[in-house]
Design a protein around this motif. Structure first.
Motif, short mmCIF file in Angstrom:
data_model
loop_
_atom_site.label_atom_id
_atom_site.label_comp_id
_atom_site.label_asym_id
_atom_site.label_seq_id
_atom_site.Cartn_x
_atom_site.Cartn_y
_atom_site.Cartn_z
N ASP A 1 0.86 -1.20 0.00
CA ASP A 1 0.00 0.00 0.00
C ASP A 1 0.89 1.24 0.00
O ASP A 1 1.83 1.35 0.78
CB ASP A 1 -0.90 -0.02 1.25
CG ASP A 1 -1.93 1.09 1.22
OD1 ASP A 1 -3.13 0.79 1.08
OD2 ASP A 1 -1.52 2.27 1.34
N GLU B 1 -4.92 2.41 -4.14
CA GLU B 1 -3.44 2.46 -4.13
C GLU B 1 -2.91 1.23 -3.40
O GLU B 1 -1.90 1.27 -2.73
CB GLU B 1 -2.91 3.76 -3.50
CG GLU B 1 -3.84 4.44 -2.53
CD GLU B 1 -3.92 3.72 -1.19
OE1 GLU B 1 -4.85 2.88 -1.06
OE2 GLU B 1 -3.08 3.98 -0.31
N GLU B 2 -3.66 0.12 -3.58
CA GLU B 2 -3.28 -1.14 -2.93
C GLU B 2 -3.04 -2.22 -3.97
O GLU B 2 -3.83 -2.41 -4.89
CB GLU B 2 -4.39 -1.61 -1.99
CG GLU B 2 -4.51 -0.76 -0.74
CD GLU B 2 -5.73 -1.15 0.07
OE1 GLU B 2 -6.33 -0.25 0.67
OE2 GLU B 2 -6.06 -2.36 0.09
#
Ligand code: GH3
Ligand code: MG
Ligand code: MG
Ligand code: MG
Length: 338
Positions: free
Chosen positions: A198, A241-242
Protein backbone atom coordinates in the motif's frame (compact mmCIF):
# COMPACT_ATOMS: atom_id res chain seq x y z
CA UNK A 1 -12.25 -10.75 -71.31
CA UNK A 2 -8.86 -11.41 -72.81
CA UNK A 3 -8.24 -14.67 -74.67
CA UNK A 4 -4.80 -15.91 -75.67
CA UNK A 5 -4.73 -18.15 -78.76
CA UNK A 6 -1.59 -20.28 -79.10
CA UNK A 7 -1.28 -22.01 -82.46
CA UNK A 8 1.59 -22.30 -84.91
CA UNK A 9 -0.77 -22.27 -87.91
CA UNK A 10 -1.71 -18.80 -88.96
CA UNK A 11 -4.82 -20.20 -90.67
CA UNK A 12 -6.05 -21.86 -87.45
CA UNK A 13 -5.46 -18.68 -85.51
CA UNK A 14 -7.43 -16.69 -88.07
CA UNK A 15 -10.39 -19.09 -87.86
CA UNK A 16 -10.46 -19.07 -84.05
CA UNK A 17 -10.04 -15.33 -83.89
CA UNK A 18 -12.77 -14.69 -86.43
CA UNK A 19 -15.28 -16.93 -84.67
CA UNK A 20 -14.58 -15.43 -81.27
CA UNK A 21 -14.56 -11.85 -82.58
CA UNK A 22 -18.01 -12.48 -84.01
CA UNK A 23 -19.18 -13.16 -80.47
CA UNK A 24 -18.34 -9.55 -79.83
CA UNK A 25 -16.79 -8.84 -76.49
CA UNK A 26 -13.45 -10.67 -76.46
CA UNK A 27 -10.04 -9.07 -76.57
CA UNK A 28 -7.85 -11.53 -78.48
CA UNK A 29 -4.08 -11.96 -78.40
CA UNK A 30 -2.22 -14.44 -80.62
CA UNK A 31 0.99 -16.39 -80.09
CA UNK A 32 2.56 -18.78 -82.59
CA UNK A 33 4.55 -20.80 -80.08
CA UNK A 34 4.77 -21.56 -76.35
CA UNK A 35 7.71 -19.25 -75.61
CA UNK A 36 5.84 -16.28 -77.00
CA UNK A 37 2.82 -17.27 -74.90
CA UNK A 38 4.92 -17.60 -71.74
CA UNK A 39 6.11 -14.03 -72.23
CA UNK A 40 2.57 -12.75 -72.57
CA UNK A 41 1.48 -14.75 -69.50
CA UNK A 42 4.56 -13.68 -67.51
CA UNK A 43 5.19 -17.35 -66.73
CA UNK A 44 8.81 -16.79 -65.73
CA UNK A 45 8.08 -13.71 -63.64
CA UNK A 46 8.22 -14.90 -60.06
CA UNK A 47 6.73 -11.65 -58.83
CA UNK A 48 3.65 -11.76 -61.05
CA UNK A 49 0.51 -11.93 -58.94
CA UNK A 50 -2.13 -11.64 -61.60
CA UNK A 51 -2.47 -12.06 -65.35
CA UNK A 52 -4.66 -9.98 -67.62
CA UNK A 53 -5.30 -13.10 -69.72
CA UNK A 54 -8.57 -14.81 -68.78
CA UNK A 55 -8.45 -17.90 -70.97
CA UNK A 56 -5.90 -19.85 -73.01
CA UNK A 57 -6.89 -21.61 -76.22
CA UNK A 58 -3.98 -23.86 -77.17
CA UNK A 59 -3.08 -26.12 -80.06
CA UNK A 60 -1.80 -29.50 -78.85
CA UNK A 61 0.93 -29.70 -81.46
CA UNK A 62 3.34 -26.82 -81.29
CA UNK A 63 6.92 -26.60 -82.46
CA UNK A 64 9.42 -26.69 -79.58
CA UNK A 65 7.52 -26.85 -76.31
CA UNK A 66 4.28 -28.72 -77.16
CA UNK A 67 0.80 -28.06 -75.76
CA UNK A 68 1.06 -30.63 -72.96
CA UNK A 69 4.35 -29.28 -71.64
CA UNK A 70 3.15 -25.72 -72.06
CA UNK A 71 0.00 -26.53 -70.05
CA UNK A 72 2.16 -27.95 -67.27
CA UNK A 73 4.34 -24.83 -67.23
CA UNK A 74 1.32 -22.51 -67.15
CA UNK A 75 -0.20 -24.49 -64.27
CA UNK A 76 3.10 -24.32 -62.43
CA UNK A 77 2.87 -20.53 -62.13
CA UNK A 78 0.78 -19.62 -59.07
CA UNK A 79 -0.69 -16.50 -60.65
CA UNK A 80 -2.06 -18.64 -63.52
CA UNK A 81 -3.70 -21.31 -61.35
CA UNK A 82 -7.26 -20.40 -62.19
CA UNK A 83 -6.86 -19.66 -65.89
CA UNK A 84 -8.78 -22.16 -68.02
CA UNK A 85 -6.61 -23.89 -70.64
CA UNK A 86 -8.71 -25.23 -73.52
CA UNK A 87 -6.82 -27.61 -75.84
CA UNK A 88 -7.58 -27.54 -79.56
CA UNK A 89 -6.46 -30.61 -81.47
CA UNK A 90 -6.84 -32.00 -84.94
CA UNK A 91 -6.21 -35.67 -84.21
CA UNK A 92 -8.03 -38.44 -82.43
CA UNK A 93 -5.13 -39.23 -80.16
CA UNK A 94 -6.94 -39.76 -76.85
CA UNK A 95 -3.71 -40.68 -75.06
CA UNK A 96 -2.32 -37.23 -75.84
CA UNK A 97 -5.55 -35.62 -74.68
CA UNK A 98 -5.43 -37.58 -71.48
CA UNK A 99 -1.91 -36.32 -70.84
CA UNK A 100 -3.06 -32.79 -71.54
CA UNK A 101 -5.79 -33.12 -68.90
CA UNK A 102 -3.33 -34.60 -66.43
CA UNK A 103 -1.07 -31.62 -67.09
CA UNK A 104 -3.95 -29.34 -66.09
CA UNK A 105 -5.98 -28.63 -69.23
CA UNK A 106 -9.59 -27.81 -68.39
CA UNK A 107 -11.37 -28.61 -71.64
CA UNK A 108 -10.77 -29.54 -75.28
CA UNK A 109 -12.12 -28.98 -78.77
CA UNK A 110 -11.57 -30.84 -82.01
CA UNK A 111 -10.43 -29.22 -85.23
CA UNK A 112 -12.07 -28.23 -87.39
CA UNK A 113 -13.87 -26.31 -84.70
CA UNK A 114 -17.57 -25.84 -84.78
CA UNK A 115 -18.25 -22.11 -84.17
CA UNK A 116 -21.21 -22.70 -81.86
CA UNK A 117 -19.26 -25.25 -79.84
CA UNK A 118 -16.19 -23.00 -79.61
CA UNK A 119 -18.18 -20.06 -78.34
CA UNK A 120 -20.10 -22.23 -75.89
CA UNK A 121 -16.93 -23.83 -74.48
CA UNK A 122 -15.20 -20.48 -74.10
CA UNK A 123 -18.24 -19.00 -72.38
CA UNK A 124 -18.59 -21.85 -69.90
CA UNK A 125 -14.85 -21.93 -69.15
CA UNK A 126 -14.87 -18.22 -68.46
CA UNK A 127 -17.93 -18.55 -66.24
CA UNK A 128 -16.24 -21.33 -64.29
CA UNK A 129 -13.17 -19.18 -63.81
CA UNK A 130 -15.26 -16.29 -62.56
CA UNK A 131 -17.08 -18.53 -60.12
CA UNK A 132 -13.80 -19.95 -58.83
CA UNK A 133 -12.41 -16.45 -58.38
CA UNK A 134 -15.54 -15.30 -56.55
CA UNK A 135 -15.46 -18.31 -54.28
CA UNK A 136 -11.82 -17.73 -53.47
CA UNK A 137 -12.46 -14.06 -52.76
CA UNK A 138 -15.31 -15.03 -50.42
CA UNK A 139 -13.07 -17.56 -48.69
CA UNK A 140 -10.36 -14.94 -48.26
CA UNK A 141 -12.91 -12.51 -46.85
CA UNK A 142 -14.17 -15.12 -44.40
CA UNK A 143 -10.64 -16.00 -43.30
CA UNK A 144 -9.92 -12.31 -42.89
CA UNK A 145 -13.02 -11.79 -40.83
CA UNK A 146 -12.22 -14.83 -38.69
CA UNK A 147 -8.75 -13.41 -38.08
CA UNK A 148 -10.15 -10.04 -37.08
CA UNK A 149 -12.69 -11.69 -34.78
CA UNK A 150 -9.97 -13.74 -33.16
CA UNK A 151 -7.91 -10.60 -32.60
CA UNK A 152 -10.85 -8.70 -31.15
CA UNK A 153 -11.67 -11.65 -28.94
CA UNK A 154 -8.13 -11.87 -27.61
CA UNK A 155 -8.16 -8.15 -26.99
CA UNK A 156 -11.45 -8.40 -25.08
CA UNK A 157 -10.07 -11.25 -22.99
CA UNK A 158 -6.99 -9.15 -22.17
CA UNK A 159 -9.14 -6.14 -21.28
CA UNK A 160 -11.28 -8.26 -18.97
CA UNK A 161 -8.32 -9.33 -16.83
CA UNK A 162 -6.34 -6.08 -16.73
CA UNK A 163 -6.62 -3.06 -14.51
CA UNK A 164 -7.37 -0.10 -16.75
CA UNK A 165 -4.93 2.32 -15.15
CA UNK A 166 -1.83 0.22 -14.53
CA UNK A 167 -2.25 -2.66 -16.98
CA UNK A 168 -1.51 -5.26 -14.31
CA UNK A 169 -4.11 -7.87 -13.27
CA UNK A 170 -7.35 -6.47 -11.88
CA UNK A 171 -8.74 -7.60 -8.56
CA UNK A 172 -11.04 -10.27 -10.01
CA UNK A 173 -8.37 -11.91 -12.13
CA UNK A 174 -5.79 -11.65 -9.38
CA UNK A 175 -8.14 -13.55 -7.03
CA UNK A 176 -8.79 -16.17 -9.67
CA UNK A 177 -5.12 -16.86 -10.40
CA UNK A 178 -4.14 -16.56 -6.73
CA UNK A 179 -6.77 -19.17 -5.77
CA UNK A 180 -5.41 -21.54 -8.40
CA UNK A 181 -1.82 -21.07 -7.18
CA UNK A 182 -2.82 -21.50 -3.54
CA UNK A 183 -4.63 -24.76 -4.18
CA UNK A 184 -1.68 -26.03 -6.21
CA UNK A 185 0.72 -25.13 -3.39
CA UNK A 186 -1.54 -26.86 -0.86
CA UNK A 187 -1.91 -29.98 -2.97
CA UNK A 188 1.83 -30.38 -3.48
CA UNK A 189 2.72 -29.05 -0.03
CA UNK A 190 4.81 -26.24 -1.44
CA UNK A 191 5.53 -22.87 0.18
CA UNK A 192 3.70 -19.84 -1.16
CA UNK A 193 3.72 -16.18 -0.13
CA UNK A 194 1.17 -13.37 -0.24
CA UNK A 195 2.23 -9.72 -0.06
CA UNK A 196 -0.03 -6.71 0.38
CA UNK A 197 1.48 -3.42 -0.76
CA UNK A 198 0.00 0.00 0.00
CA UNK A 199 1.35 3.41 -0.98
CA UNK A 200 2.04 5.52 2.09
CA UNK A 201 0.16 8.81 2.55
CA UNK A 202 -0.99 8.63 -1.03
CA UNK A 203 -3.75 11.10 -0.32
CA UNK A 204 -1.03 13.73 0.10
CA UNK A 205 0.26 13.03 -3.42
CA UNK A 206 -3.17 13.75 -4.84
CA UNK A 207 -3.61 16.80 -2.64
CA UNK A 208 -0.20 18.21 -3.58
CA UNK A 209 0.06 17.39 -7.28
CA UNK A 210 -3.47 16.61 -8.37
CA UNK A 211 -5.26 13.42 -9.23
CA UNK A 212 -3.76 13.06 -12.73
CA UNK A 213 -0.23 13.09 -11.41
CA UNK A 214 -1.44 10.67 -8.72
CA UNK A 215 -2.62 8.34 -11.47
CA UNK A 216 0.77 8.56 -13.21
CA UNK A 217 2.44 7.81 -9.90
CA UNK A 218 0.34 4.65 -9.44
CA UNK A 219 1.27 3.47 -12.94
CA UNK A 220 4.95 4.11 -12.35
CA UNK A 221 4.78 2.40 -8.98
CA UNK A 222 3.15 -0.71 -10.47
CA UNK A 223 5.70 -0.75 -13.28
CA UNK A 224 8.63 -0.38 -10.88
CA UNK A 225 7.39 -3.34 -8.82
CA UNK A 226 6.54 -5.49 -11.83
CA UNK A 227 10.08 -5.06 -13.15
CA UNK A 228 11.47 -6.86 -10.12
CA UNK A 229 9.17 -9.87 -10.31
CA UNK A 230 9.51 -13.30 -11.89
CA UNK A 231 7.20 -14.50 -14.65
CA UNK A 232 5.47 -16.87 -12.24
CA UNK A 233 4.67 -14.16 -9.71
CA UNK A 234 1.11 -12.86 -9.73
CA UNK A 235 0.72 -9.14 -9.33
CA UNK A 236 -2.58 -7.31 -9.21
CA UNK A 237 -4.18 -4.03 -8.22
CA UNK A 238 -6.78 -4.88 -5.62
CA UNK A 239 -7.83 -1.38 -4.62
CA UNK A 240 -7.11 2.29 -5.22
CA UNK A 241 -3.44 2.46 -4.13
CA UNK A 242 -3.28 -1.14 -2.93
CA UNK A 243 -1.56 -3.98 -4.68
CA UNK A 244 -1.24 -7.68 -3.92
CA UNK A 245 1.43 -10.12 -4.92
CA UNK A 246 1.50 -13.91 -4.85
CA UNK A 247 4.92 -15.56 -4.93
CA UNK A 248 4.70 -19.29 -5.65
CA UNK A 249 7.46 -21.57 -4.39
CA UNK A 250 8.61 -18.94 -1.94
CA UNK A 251 9.56 -19.45 1.70
CA UNK A 252 9.16 -16.95 4.52
CA UNK A 253 12.80 -15.92 4.31
CA UNK A 254 12.67 -15.44 0.55
CA UNK A 255 9.36 -13.56 0.74
CA UNK A 256 10.76 -11.17 3.32
CA UNK A 257 13.79 -10.57 1.09
CA UNK A 258 11.58 -9.84 -1.93
CA UNK A 259 9.38 -7.50 0.11
CA UNK A 260 12.37 -5.67 1.55
CA UNK A 261 13.89 -5.29 -1.91
CA UNK A 262 10.62 -3.85 -3.25
CA UNK A 263 10.22 -1.46 -0.33
CA UNK A 264 13.81 -0.28 -0.60
CA UNK A 265 13.76 0.21 -4.37
CA UNK A 266 10.65 2.39 -4.19
CA UNK A 267 12.09 4.33 -1.26
CA UNK A 268 15.27 4.97 -3.23
CA UNK A 269 13.57 5.89 -6.51
CA UNK A 270 12.45 9.31 -7.62
CA UNK A 271 9.52 9.23 -10.04
CA UNK A 272 9.68 11.83 -12.76
CA UNK A 273 6.09 12.53 -13.76
CA UNK A 274 4.64 15.18 -15.99
CA UNK A 275 1.21 16.56 -16.25
CA UNK A 276 0.92 15.85 -19.94
CA UNK A 277 -2.15 13.64 -19.53
CA UNK A 278 -4.00 16.54 -17.93
CA UNK A 279 -3.45 18.91 -20.82
CA UNK A 280 -6.61 19.49 -22.74
CA UNK A 281 -6.56 22.18 -25.44
CA UNK A 282 -10.29 22.79 -25.00
CA UNK A 283 -10.57 22.85 -21.23
CA UNK A 284 -7.15 24.11 -20.21
CA UNK A 285 -6.91 27.76 -19.25
CA UNK A 286 -3.44 27.95 -20.69
CA UNK A 287 -3.36 25.53 -23.60
CA UNK A 288 0.10 26.70 -24.63
CA UNK A 289 1.67 26.29 -21.22
CA UNK A 290 4.38 23.65 -21.12
CA UNK A 291 3.37 20.63 -19.00
CA UNK A 292 4.88 20.82 -15.55
CA UNK A 293 7.20 18.04 -14.46
CA UNK A 294 7.33 16.77 -10.90
CA UNK A 295 9.93 14.68 -9.11
CA UNK A 296 8.10 12.59 -6.59
CA UNK A 297 9.28 10.46 -3.73
CA UNK A 298 7.01 7.64 -2.61
CA UNK A 299 7.20 4.90 -0.04
CA UNK A 300 5.22 1.72 0.36
CA UNK A 301 4.30 -0.46 3.30
CA UNK A 302 4.18 -4.22 2.84
CA UNK A 303 2.41 -6.97 4.78
CA UNK A 304 3.69 -10.50 4.24
CA UNK A 305 1.96 -13.85 4.84
CA UNK A 306 3.47 -17.25 4.07
CA UNK A 307 1.85 -20.62 4.19
CA UNK A 308 3.63 -23.92 4.06
CA UNK A 309 1.69 -27.12 3.65
CA UNK A 310 -1.26 -25.86 5.64
CA UNK A 311 -4.78 -25.73 4.35
CA UNK A 312 -6.09 -22.16 4.37
CA UNK A 313 -8.58 -20.34 2.21
CA UNK A 314 -7.56 -17.51 -0.09
CA UNK A 315 -9.62 -15.12 2.05
CA UNK A 316 -7.77 -16.16 5.19
CA UNK A 317 -4.44 -15.88 3.38
CA UNK A 318 -5.25 -12.35 2.20
CA UNK A 319 -6.55 -11.38 5.61
CA UNK A 320 -3.22 -12.35 7.16
CA UNK A 321 -1.30 -10.24 4.65
CA UNK A 322 -3.69 -7.34 5.28
CA UNK A 323 -3.22 -7.58 9.04
CA UNK A 324 0.56 -7.52 8.59
CA UNK A 325 0.17 -4.47 6.33
CA UNK A 326 -1.88 -2.74 9.01
CA UNK A 327 0.92 -3.34 11.52
CA UNK A 328 3.47 -1.95 9.05
CA UNK A 329 1.41 1.23 8.86
CA UNK A 330 1.20 1.37 12.65
CA UNK A 331 4.93 0.99 12.94
CA UNK A 332 5.37 4.19 10.98
CA UNK A 333 5.06 3.14 7.29
CA UNK A 334 7.81 2.36 4.75
CA UNK A 335 8.14 -0.99 6.55
CA UNK A 336 7.85 -4.69 5.83
CA UNK A 337 6.00 -6.76 8.42
CA UNK A 338 5.39 -10.51 8.55
P1 GH3 B 1 -1.79 5.41 4.27
O1 GH3 B 1 -2.10 4.33 3.30
O2 GH3 B 1 -0.34 5.61 4.40
O3 GH3 B 1 -2.47 5.19 5.54
O4 GH3 B 1 -2.35 6.77 3.69
P2 GH3 B 1 -3.11 6.99 2.34
O5 GH3 B 1 -3.35 8.43 2.17
O6 GH3 B 1 -2.40 6.33 1.25
O7 GH3 B 1 -4.43 6.16 2.58
P3 GH3 B 1 -5.94 6.44 2.41
O8 GH3 B 1 -6.59 5.11 2.35
O9 GH3 B 1 -6.42 7.38 3.49
O10 GH3 B 1 -6.12 7.19 1.04
C1 GH3 B 1 -5.88 6.54 -0.16
C2 GH3 B 1 -5.67 7.60 -1.17
O11 GH3 B 1 -5.41 7.04 -2.44
C3 GH3 B 1 -6.87 8.47 -1.32
C4 GH3 B 1 -7.31 8.27 -2.75
O12 GH3 B 1 -7.75 9.43 -3.36
C5 GH3 B 1 -6.08 7.78 -3.42
N1 GH3 B 1 -6.39 6.95 -4.56
C6 GH3 B 1 -7.01 5.77 -4.55
N2 GH3 B 1 -7.16 5.32 -5.81
C7 GH3 B 1 -6.61 6.25 -6.64
C8 GH3 B 1 -6.45 6.37 -8.05
O13 GH3 B 1 -6.84 5.51 -8.84
N3 GH3 B 1 -5.83 7.47 -8.52
C9 GH3 B 1 -5.36 8.44 -7.69
N4 GH3 B 1 -4.76 9.49 -8.22
N5 GH3 B 1 -5.51 8.35 -6.37
C10 GH3 B 1 -6.12 7.29 -5.83
MG1 MG C 1 0.02 -27.08 -84.67
MG1 MG D 1 -2.12 4.23 1.26
MG1 MG E 1 -4.97 2.14 1.11
Amino acid sequence: MRILIIDDSEGSRLILTTILRSAGHYDITEASNAQEAFDILQCRDLEAVESDVDLVLMDLHLPGVDGIEATRIIRGATHLNDIPVVIVTADDNTAALERAFRAGATDFLRKPVDPVELRARVRSSLRLKEETENRKARERELLDMAGRLRQANNRLKELAIRDELTGIYNRRHFMEVAARELSRATRYERPIAMLFLDADHFKDINDTYGHFVGDRALCTLAEACQKQLRDVDIFGRIGGEEFALVLPETTEEEAMAVAERLRESIDEATFTLDEVSRKNPVLDDEPDAAPRTYHIHLTISIGVAVTEASLISLEEFMLRADRALYRAKELGRNKVVL
